[in-house]
Design an enzyme around this catalytic site. Structure first.
Site, PDB file in Angstrom:
ATOM      1  CE  LYS A 203      99.091  39.797  50.646  1.00  0.00           C
ATOM      2  NZ  LYS A 203      98.589  39.431  51.965  1.00  0.00           N
ATOM      3  CD  GLU A 209      90.564  31.314  40.307  1.00  0.00           C
ATOM      4  OE1 GLU A 209      91.779  31.551  40.504  1.00  0.00           O
ATOM      5  OE2 GLU A 209      89.850  30.679  41.101  1.00  0.00           O
ATOM      6  N   GLY A 262      94.154  39.696  51.835  1.00  0.00           N
ATOM      7  CA  GLY A 262      93.300  39.872  50.653  1.00  0.00           C
ATOM      8  C   GLY A 262      91.909  40.354  51.011  1.00  0.00           C
ATOM      9  NE  ARG A 263      90.283  36.300  55.643  1.00  0.00           N
ATOM     10  CZ  ARG A 263      91.385  35.595  55.427  1.00  0.00           C
ATOM     11  NH1 ARG A 263      91.850  35.439  54.192  1.00  0.00           N
ATOM     12  NH2 ARG A 263      92.047  35.051  56.420  1.00  0.00           N
ATOM     13  CD  GLU A 348      89.963  33.306  51.919  1.00  0.00           C
ATOM     14  OE1 GLU A 348      90.516  34.419  51.904  1.00  0.00           O
ATOM     15  OE2 GLU A 348      89.685  32.677  50.878  1.00  0.00           O
ATOM     16  CG  HIS A 379      58.832  37.267  47.948  1.00  0.00           C
ATOM     17  ND1 HIS A 379      57.463  37.266  48.103  1.00  0.00           N
ATOM     18  CD2 HIS A 379      59.241  38.526  48.255  1.00  0.00           C
ATOM     19  CE1 HIS A 379      57.065  38.489  48.449  1.00  0.00           C
ATOM     20  NE2 HIS A 379      58.123  39.270  48.557  1.00  0.00           N
ATOM     21  CE  LYS A 507      94.343  29.638  45.875  1.00  0.00           C
ATOM     22  NZ  LYS A 507      95.192  30.677  46.449  1.00  0.00           N
TER      23      LYS A 507
HETATM   24  O1  F6P Z   1      90.818  32.484  48.054  1.00  0.00           O
HETATM   25  C1  F6P Z   1      92.161  32.482  48.335  1.00  0.00           C
HETATM   26  C2  F6P Z   1      92.820  33.806  48.127  1.00  0.00           C
HETATM   27  O2  F6P Z   1      94.156  33.684  48.429  1.00  0.00           O
HETATM   28  C3  F6P Z   1      92.167  34.936  48.916  1.00  0.00           C
HETATM   29  O3  F6P Z   1      92.596  35.001  50.226  1.00  0.00           O
HETATM   30  C4  F6P Z   1      92.506  36.113  48.100  1.00  0.00           C
HETATM   31  O4  F6P Z   1      91.699  37.195  48.417  1.00  0.00           O
HETATM   32  C5  F6P Z   1      92.260  35.569  46.707  1.00  0.00           C
HETATM   33  O5  F6P Z   1      92.711  34.235  46.760  1.00  0.00           O
HETATM   34  C6  F6P Z   1      92.925  36.312  45.579  1.00  0.00           C
HETATM   35  O6  F6P Z   1      94.315  36.356  45.745  1.00  0.00           O
HETATM   36  P1  F6P Z   1      95.215  37.356  44.932  1.00  0.00           P
HETATM   37  O7  F6P Z   1      94.827  38.739  45.309  1.00  0.00           O
HETATM   38  O8  F6P Z   1      96.626  37.027  45.314  1.00  0.00           O
HETATM   39  O9  F6P Z   1      94.972  37.115  43.466  1.00  0.00           O
END
Ligand code: F6P
Length: 538
Positions: A203, A209, A262-263, A348, A379, A507
């Site tokens: 987003k 990452e 995002g979620r 979250e 199990h 972060k």
């Molecule tokens: O975990 C934090 C967060 O901002 C989430 O809400 C989001 O889904 C994720 O990081 C990834 O964010 P982006 O889509 O901006 O890379």
């Protein structure tokens, strides 16, 4: 005392009554119980009769939903009002899955036409890849998609793919989320860059990452295909300036909007990889399932509203009975990622300790969620669920008809799902165990030691959610059910379910620590952190 406070007090009083009776006894006392607590919603069946509330308690709990303003909050949500106040945004994921021609507005601005336009581009793109009309840089058709993203840009698509993928897909879909280089190395292993489309989903297009993995994938494409490899890169983002800066041409970018959390984003172009690998018609059916559940949530009265009842069952356990953990066990291997998805969705969204106007919340908020596929987890952690010192409510999700394989094996799976719910509630009394051991001729001292260990206290609640088949529609409805459950809980607790400030500090600190691991000057840290940094620099 306000009316809402009085309703909370009534919930606590009802929970005290629940503590001193057994769930199983309610079935005798309440002939209507099973019927009243079994709900149908968009092809899903929910059985909430193994929850600790009586029907009279439920009425009181329903008052709480009314007085806490679930109905007006639901209207504000669907009207695209600024429900995410700390970020000044609407939360309008329902617009993403609405049928064509819907008239959703976010903060007064029409959005449905734009949604429809991106959806149309996604469909056309997916079809061109699948038919081979759109080829890679060397003229070969695409046979694999590498989806790069994390959090909400990963969990949803991964769940959808695992749930709906063909056993032997024509287009392979791999995922890389973790910045741990092991994941992308494994995801790329065996893929041919000449036949691989890389979809970078973020987003913000700043997530460490994702950007790290995107660079790795671009280098991999370029090493094999030269600069032409860049044509294999597609982005999904709200930040066109950043996708451009990364070097992805605008016509290779699929947009979405700041009113998509995002979620809650799997329904948007974030699901592009799934549309490509599963086919756009499958993705459309998934959207339709979500839309059907939206319609149910928006129109069903609170007493018959599946997300509302599921939320109230959770609140009854979480707040009334003080149970801060919940397990989710899908008895379907294809749904094994559901608990991971729900960890982000629920924890979250509702892992908050202050209200939307900054006051300390008056009630415990989101429970910790964990789980994995049944019957495997029988199990693993079911010992604790049955006989541990803490009561952990369970959501059991089962699918009547298997997507593939031996129907006899599927029947065994279902038998386990049903039996576990029964065992959790009914348990096994010590007297029963003692009688059995005595019948076997065990001496009294052995019976005295063994019987308590083999006793099951029971009275452990569960909700049972049944899907007829794991169709794209059913999956869409299931995910939307949990989204709206999470929203209702947020309303009851008075929190903003659509921001996530709690992820920021880690972060920021990681950026500082990284600079030090890279040889930068040592910063001010507590002794433990400083020692770890020194050790890792060495
Ligand atoms: O975990 C934090 C967060 O901002 C989430 O809400 C989001 O889904 C994720 O990081 C990834 O964010 P982006 O889509 O901006 O890379």
């Amino acid at each position: 005392m306000s009316e809402t406070d009085a309703a909370w007090a009534a919930l606590h009083a009802a929970a005290e009554r629940a503590r001193v009776r057994r769930i199983a006894s309610l079935f005798q006392e309440e002939p209507q119980r099973l019927e009243r607590l079994t709900l149908a919603a968009s092809g899903l069946t929910l059985d909430l009769s193994k929850q600790p509330w009586s029907l009279a308690d439920l009425e009181g709990v329903m008052d709480l939903a009314r007085l806490a303003g679930v109905e007006p909050a639901r209207e504000r949500l669907f009207a695209g009002e600024t429900v995410n106040r700390s970020e000044g945004r609407a939360a309008l994921h329902m617009a993403l899955r609405a049928p064509a021609g819907a008239g959703f507005k976010a903060q007064g601005e029409p959005v449905s036409a734009e949604v429809e336009e991106v959806r149309g581009r996604m469909r056309a793109f997916a079809e061109r890849i699948r038919s081979g009309a759109l080829k890679g840089a060397t003229g070969r058709p695409f046979r694999a998609v590498l989806h790069i993203g994390i959090g909400g840009s990963d969990f949803g698509p991964r769940l959808v793919w695992e749930a709906l993928r063909p056993v032997e897909p024509a287009i392979e879909l791999r995922f890389a989320a973790n910045v741990d280089p092991a994941e992308i190395a494994q995801a790329m292993a065996g893929l041919d860059p000449a036949e691989t489309l890389v979809v970078v989903v973020s987003k913000t297009f700043t997530t460490q990452e994702t950007m790290t993995n995107a660079q790795t994938a671009r280098a991999w494409l370029r090493a094999a295909l030269g600069e032409a490899g860049d044509a294999h890169l597609v982005a999904v983002s709200t930040a066109l300036d950043k996708t451009r800066a990364f070097g992805i041409a605008d016509d290779q970018v699929f947009g979405f909007w700041d009113w998509v959390g995002g979620r809650y984003s799997v329904w948007s172009a974030v699901g592009l990889s799934c549309a490509v690998a599963l086919g756009p018609e499958v993705f459309d059916a998934f959207l339709a399932g979500g839309a059907a559940l939206d319609e149910h949530f928006r129109t069903a009265p609170l007493e018959a509203n599946a997300p509302v009842l599921l939320a109230l069952a959770h609140v009854f356990n979480r707040n009334g009975l003080g149970r801060p953990v919940r397990a989710v066990v899908p008895y379907a291997q294809r749904l094994r990622l559901l608990p991971n998805f729900l960890q982000q969705l629920e924890m979250e969204s509702n892992g908050k300790r202050v209200t939307a106007d900054g006051r300390r919340v008056a009630h415990g908020t989101a429970a910790a969620v964990f789980g994995d596929a049944g019957s495997n987890v029988q199990h693993a952690f079911f010992q604790l669920l049955h006989q541990g010192t803490d009561v952990i409510p369970v959501d059991i999700v089962a699918v009547r008809e298997a997507s593939e394989g031996d129907p006899a094996a599927q029947k065994k799976l279902l038998a386990n799902a049903v039996a576990q719910a029964e065992a959790l509630m009914v348990g096994r009394s010590e007297a029963d165990v003692r009688a059995e051991l005595a019948a076997k001729g065990l001496p009294d001292d052995e019976i005295a030691a063994l019987a308590p260990q083999r006793t099951f206290p029971g009275d452990r609640p569960s909700s049972f959610i049944l899907l007829e088949r794991l169709t794209p529609q059913a999956l869409g409805a299931l995910i939307a059910l949990y989204e709206h459950k999470t929203f209702v809980e947020g309303v009851l607790w008075g929190i903003n379910s659509f921001d996530q400030w709690g992820v920021e500090l880690g972060k920021t600190l990681a950026t500082r620590v990284l600079a030090e691991l890279d040889g930068g000057p040592a910063g001010a840290h507590d002794p433990s952190t400083a020692a770890l940094i020194a050790r890792l620099r060495g």
